[in-house]
Design a protein around this motif. Structure first.
Motif, PDB file in Angstrom:
ATOM      1  N   GLN A  30      52.094  14.161   9.603  1.00  0.00           N
ATOM      2  CA  GLN A  30      52.089  14.234   8.144  1.00  0.00           C
ATOM      3  C   GLN A  30      52.588  15.586   7.656  1.00  0.00           C
ATOM      4  O   GLN A  30      53.372  15.666   6.701  1.00  0.00           O
ATOM      5  CB  GLN A  30      50.671  13.976   7.619  1.00  0.00           C
ATOM      6  CG  GLN A  30      50.197  12.538   7.788  1.00  0.00           C
ATOM      7  CD  GLN A  30      48.747  12.366   7.381  1.00  0.00           C
ATOM      8  OE1 GLN A  30      48.018  13.326   7.175  1.00  0.00           O
ATOM      9  NE2 GLN A  30      48.316  11.109   7.274  1.00  0.00           N
ATOM     10  N   GLU A  31      52.148  16.657   8.310  1.00  0.00           N
ATOM     11  CA  GLU A  31      52.593  17.993   7.924  1.00  0.00           C
ATOM     12  C   GLU A  31      54.084  18.165   8.177  1.00  0.00           C
ATOM     13  O   GLU A  31      54.800  18.789   7.387  1.00  0.00           O
ATOM     14  CB  GLU A  31      51.802  19.052   8.692  1.00  0.00           C
ATOM     15  CG  GLU A  31      50.329  19.127   8.293  1.00  0.00           C
ATOM     16  CD  GLU A  31      49.553  20.097   9.151  1.00  0.00           C
ATOM     17  OE1 GLU A  31      50.126  20.570  10.163  1.00  0.00           O
ATOM     18  OE2 GLU A  31      48.378  20.376   8.827  1.00  0.00           O
ATOM     19  N   GLU A  55      56.970  18.942   5.375  1.00  0.00           N
ATOM     20  CA  GLU A  55      57.892  20.072   5.460  1.00  0.00           C
ATOM     21  C   GLU A  55      59.340  19.604   5.362  1.00  0.00           C
ATOM     22  O   GLU A  55      60.167  20.235   4.702  1.00  0.00           O
ATOM     23  CB  GLU A  55      57.677  20.826   6.775  1.00  0.00           C
ATOM     24  CG  GLU A  55      56.361  21.594   6.826  1.00  0.00           C
ATOM     25  CD  GLU A  55      56.145  22.254   8.171  1.00  0.00           C
ATOM     26  OE1 GLU A  55      57.018  22.076   9.058  1.00  0.00           O
ATOM     27  OE2 GLU A  55      55.126  22.935   8.343  1.00  0.00           O
ATOM     28  N   GLU A  56      59.668  18.474   6.030  1.00  0.00           N
ATOM     29  CA  GLU A  56      61.031  17.964   5.970  1.00  0.00           C
ATOM     30  C   GLU A  56      61.399  17.540   4.548  1.00  0.00           C
ATOM     31  O   GLU A  56      62.512  17.794   4.075  1.00  0.00           O
ATOM     32  CB  GLU A  56      61.187  16.773   6.926  1.00  0.00           C
ATOM     33  CG  GLU A  56      61.232  17.159   8.392  1.00  0.00           C
ATOM     34  CD  GLU A  56      61.483  15.952   9.283  1.00  0.00           C
ATOM     35  OE1 GLU A  56      61.226  14.818   8.820  1.00  0.00           O
ATOM     36  OE2 GLU A  56      61.946  16.146  10.417  1.00  0.00           O
ATOM     37  N   THR A  57      60.459  16.904   3.853  1.00  0.00           N
ATOM     38  CA  THR A  57      60.707  16.478   2.478  1.00  0.00           C
ATOM     39  C   THR A  57      60.952  17.675   1.570  1.00  0.00           C
ATOM     40  O   THR A  57      61.854  17.669   0.729  1.00  0.00           O
ATOM     41  CB  THR A  57      59.511  15.662   1.949  1.00  0.00           C
ATOM     42  OG1 THR A  57      59.285  14.539   2.804  1.00  0.00           O
ATOM     43  CG2 THR A  57      59.776  15.180   0.534  1.00  0.00           C
ATOM     44  N   GLN A  58      60.142  18.705   1.758  1.00  0.00           N
ATOM     45  CA  GLN A  58      60.288  19.915   0.940  1.00  0.00           C
ATOM     46  C   GLN A  58      61.628  20.581   1.193  1.00  0.00           C
ATOM     47  O   GLN A  58      62.302  21.027   0.257  1.00  0.00           O
ATOM     48  CB  GLN A  58      59.148  20.881   1.229  1.00  0.00           C
ATOM     49  CG  GLN A  58      59.173  22.124   0.348  1.00  0.00           C
ATOM     50  CD  GLN A  58      57.990  23.042   0.627  1.00  0.00           C
ATOM     51  OE1 GLN A  58      57.137  22.728   1.441  1.00  0.00           O
ATOM     52  NE2 GLN A  58      57.964  24.168  -0.045  1.00  0.00           N
ATOM     53  N   SER A  69      44.098  11.554  18.486  1.00  0.00           N
ATOM     54  CA  SER A  69      44.803  10.660  17.566  1.00  0.00           C
ATOM     55  C   SER A  69      44.808  11.244  16.146  1.00  0.00           C
ATOM     56  O   SER A  69      45.830  11.207  15.449  1.00  0.00           O
ATOM     57  CB  SER A  69      44.149   9.282  17.565  1.00  0.00           C
ATOM     58  OG  SER A  69      44.761   8.426  16.630  1.00  0.00           O
ATOM     59  N   TYR A  70      43.667  11.796  15.734  1.00  0.00           N
ATOM     60  CA  TYR A  70      43.569  12.401  14.404  1.00  0.00           C
ATOM     61  C   TYR A  70      44.496  13.612  14.284  1.00  0.00           C
ATOM     62  O   TYR A  70      45.211  13.762  13.277  1.00  0.00           O
ATOM     63  CB  TYR A  70      42.127  12.828  14.132  1.00  0.00           C
ATOM     64  CG  TYR A  70      41.955  13.667  12.893  1.00  0.00           C
ATOM     65  CD1 TYR A  70      41.875  13.080  11.629  1.00  0.00           C
ATOM     66  CD2 TYR A  70      41.891  15.056  12.981  1.00  0.00           C
ATOM     67  CE1 TYR A  70      41.732  13.860  10.487  1.00  0.00           C
ATOM     68  CE2 TYR A  70      41.747  15.844  11.851  1.00  0.00           C
ATOM     69  CZ  TYR A  70      41.662  15.233  10.606  1.00  0.00           C
ATOM     70  OH  TYR A  70      41.538  16.012   9.486  1.00  0.00           O
ATOM     71  N   LEU A  71      44.508  14.477  15.300  1.00  0.00           N
ATOM     72  CA  LEU A  71      45.336  15.672  15.258  1.00  0.00           C
ATOM     73  C   LEU A  71      46.819  15.329  15.238  1.00  0.00           C
ATOM     74  O   LEU A  71      47.616  15.966  14.528  1.00  0.00           O
ATOM     75  CB  LEU A  71      45.023  16.578  16.457  1.00  0.00           C
ATOM     76  CG  LEU A  71      43.621  17.191  16.499  1.00  0.00           C
ATOM     77  CD1 LEU A  71      43.410  17.953  17.804  1.00  0.00           C
ATOM     78  CD2 LEU A  71      43.390  18.111  15.307  1.00  0.00           C
ATOM     79  N   GLU A  72      47.218  14.319  16.028  1.00  0.00           N
ATOM     80  CA  GLU A  72      48.618  13.914  16.045  1.00  0.00           C
ATOM     81  C   GLU A  72      49.051  13.356  14.694  1.00  0.00           C
ATOM     82  O   GLU A  72      50.145  13.653  14.195  1.00  0.00           O
ATOM     83  CB  GLU A  72      48.841  12.865  17.142  1.00  0.00           C
ATOM     84  CG  GLU A  72      48.998  13.447  18.527  1.00  0.00           C
ATOM     85  CD  GLU A  72      50.227  14.343  18.620  1.00  0.00           C
ATOM     86  OE1 GLU A  72      51.357  13.824  18.564  1.00  0.00           O
ATOM     87  OE2 GLU A  72      50.053  15.574  18.725  1.00  0.00           O
TER      88      GLU A  72
END
Length: 369
Positions: free
Chosen positions: A339-340, A344-347, A331-334
């Protein structure tokens, strides 16, 4: 197969073939002119990331990799044959460094990633290239260029989502064998693990992550004591560290809190970025602790250790608490991946719109009255 995670090799690209000065001597062509061909290109050496290769053992015993030279040119406009390139297949996660300059040449992180290691020399020109209206019988030619030559240091850093950290005999190997497909050697003496082990943890049919176990650390590891410091680099790519602690050591004189603090100290001494990685505390071997003492012992450990992060209580031997732990890890990794991905999409969106390049104070963007 023996696990090798470091190697030093020498690579020599091929030299280019020489051009030739030649003149046509065919019958009925008394003024045939220059016909010297170019030399062939020397072989280039490339590195290719291959997920089917797991170790650098091939480069431990085969240290010299040399490409062939290009053939020299010949008369009758014959060009020399170019040499074939060499492709060195290396594990995904290999860091390639120039041994003499310390320059980082490449970091192989993706399957089938191709990186230039040494450029082959260009072939020399034959005299056909030097013919002009005023120089109809040139005798000039050029030599082929030398190929690049390098000494490289290869360092393998395994790619894993989760890394296990702890003292020898903390139960790391038992844990990885309980939750994954890895089958490391397990015994009741220290330093059973002599090289990193990777295991795939299946949360469900389509959900999984990779976990890495390295040899146990001891106090003074950052200064060269023990084995673990040799493999700490393998934890640098992980997204989460599990600090596994033996809560019920065999000897009463051993203090788990002291050992845990020693691990944290060695981690910080080795690399600040590794120390700053997300780290969860996993208290192992609860099956040895009487049930009526577990809560008290866990509470006492966390208090004396001064830990304010996440704490998990497990028994790797009986798998008690392991299922909950791997579910929380996934769950933490997903969440982290999402978030990453959003970041990236926002950037990319901002770059496409040119937002990141606009300065509000730039007079060109001020509204004129």
């Amino acid at each position: 197969m023996k696990f090798i995670d470091e190697a030093k090799i020498e690579i020599i690209a091929g030299d280019g073939g020489n051009g030739v000065a030649s003149f046509c001597r065919e019958k009925f062509r008394p003024f045939g002119g220059p016909d010297g061909g170019d030399g062939g290109k020397g072989g280039t050496i490339w590195a290719v990331a291959d997920r089917n290769v797991n170790t650098l053992i091939d480069y431990r015993y085969s240290k010299l990799h040399k490409a062939r030279n290009g053939e020299n040119g010949r008369g009758a406009d014959c060009y020399g044959k170019g040499a074939d390139d060499i492709f060195l297949r290396m594990p995904v996660g290999t860091l390639i460094v120039d041994h003499n300059t310390g320059e980082h040449i490449a970091d192989l992180t993706d399957h089938e990633q191709v990186v230039l290691l040494a450029q082959g020399g260009e072939g020399g020109w034959g005299n056909i290239h030097f013919k002009t209206s005023t120089n109809r019988a040139p005798r000039q030619k050029s030599e082929g260029k030398e190929g690049q030559r390098r000494e490289l240091r290869l360092e393998l850093k395994v790619l894993a989502d989760v890394g296990l950290l702890g003292m020898p005999n903390a139960g790391k190997s038992t844990f990885i064998s309980a939750v994954s497909n890895a089958r490391p050697k397990i015994a009741d003496y220290p330093f059973t693990t002599l090289h990193p082990n990777l295991g795939v943890v299946r949360v469900s049919h389509e959900k999984s992550f990779v976990i890495a176990d390295i040899p146990g650390l001891i106090e003074g590891a950052a200064d060269g004591a023990g084995l673990g410091v040799q493999f700490l680099r393998h934890l640098q790519r992980t997204g989460l560290l599990l600090h596994i602690v033996d809560l019920a050591p065999f000897e009463d004189t051993v203090d788990p809190v002291k050992e845990a603090k020693a691990i944290v100290k060695e981690l910080q001494k080795y690399d600040d970025s590794l120390f700053d990685k997300p780290r969860w505390l996993v208290l192992n071997k609860l099956d040895v602790v009487p049930e009526d003492e577990r809560k008290k012992r866990v509470k006492d450990f966390v208090k004396r250790f001064g830990w304010k992060g996440r704490v998990f209580e497990i028994s790797a031997l009986t798998r008690e608490g392991c299922e909950d732990l791997i579910t929380e890890i996934y769950s933490y990794l997903e969440t982290k991946r999402h978030q990453e991905h959003r970041s990236e999409e926002t950037q990319m969106t901002e770059e496409a719109r040119g937002i990141s390049s606009i300065d509000p104070d730039d007079p060109r963007f001020k509204v004129m009255d």
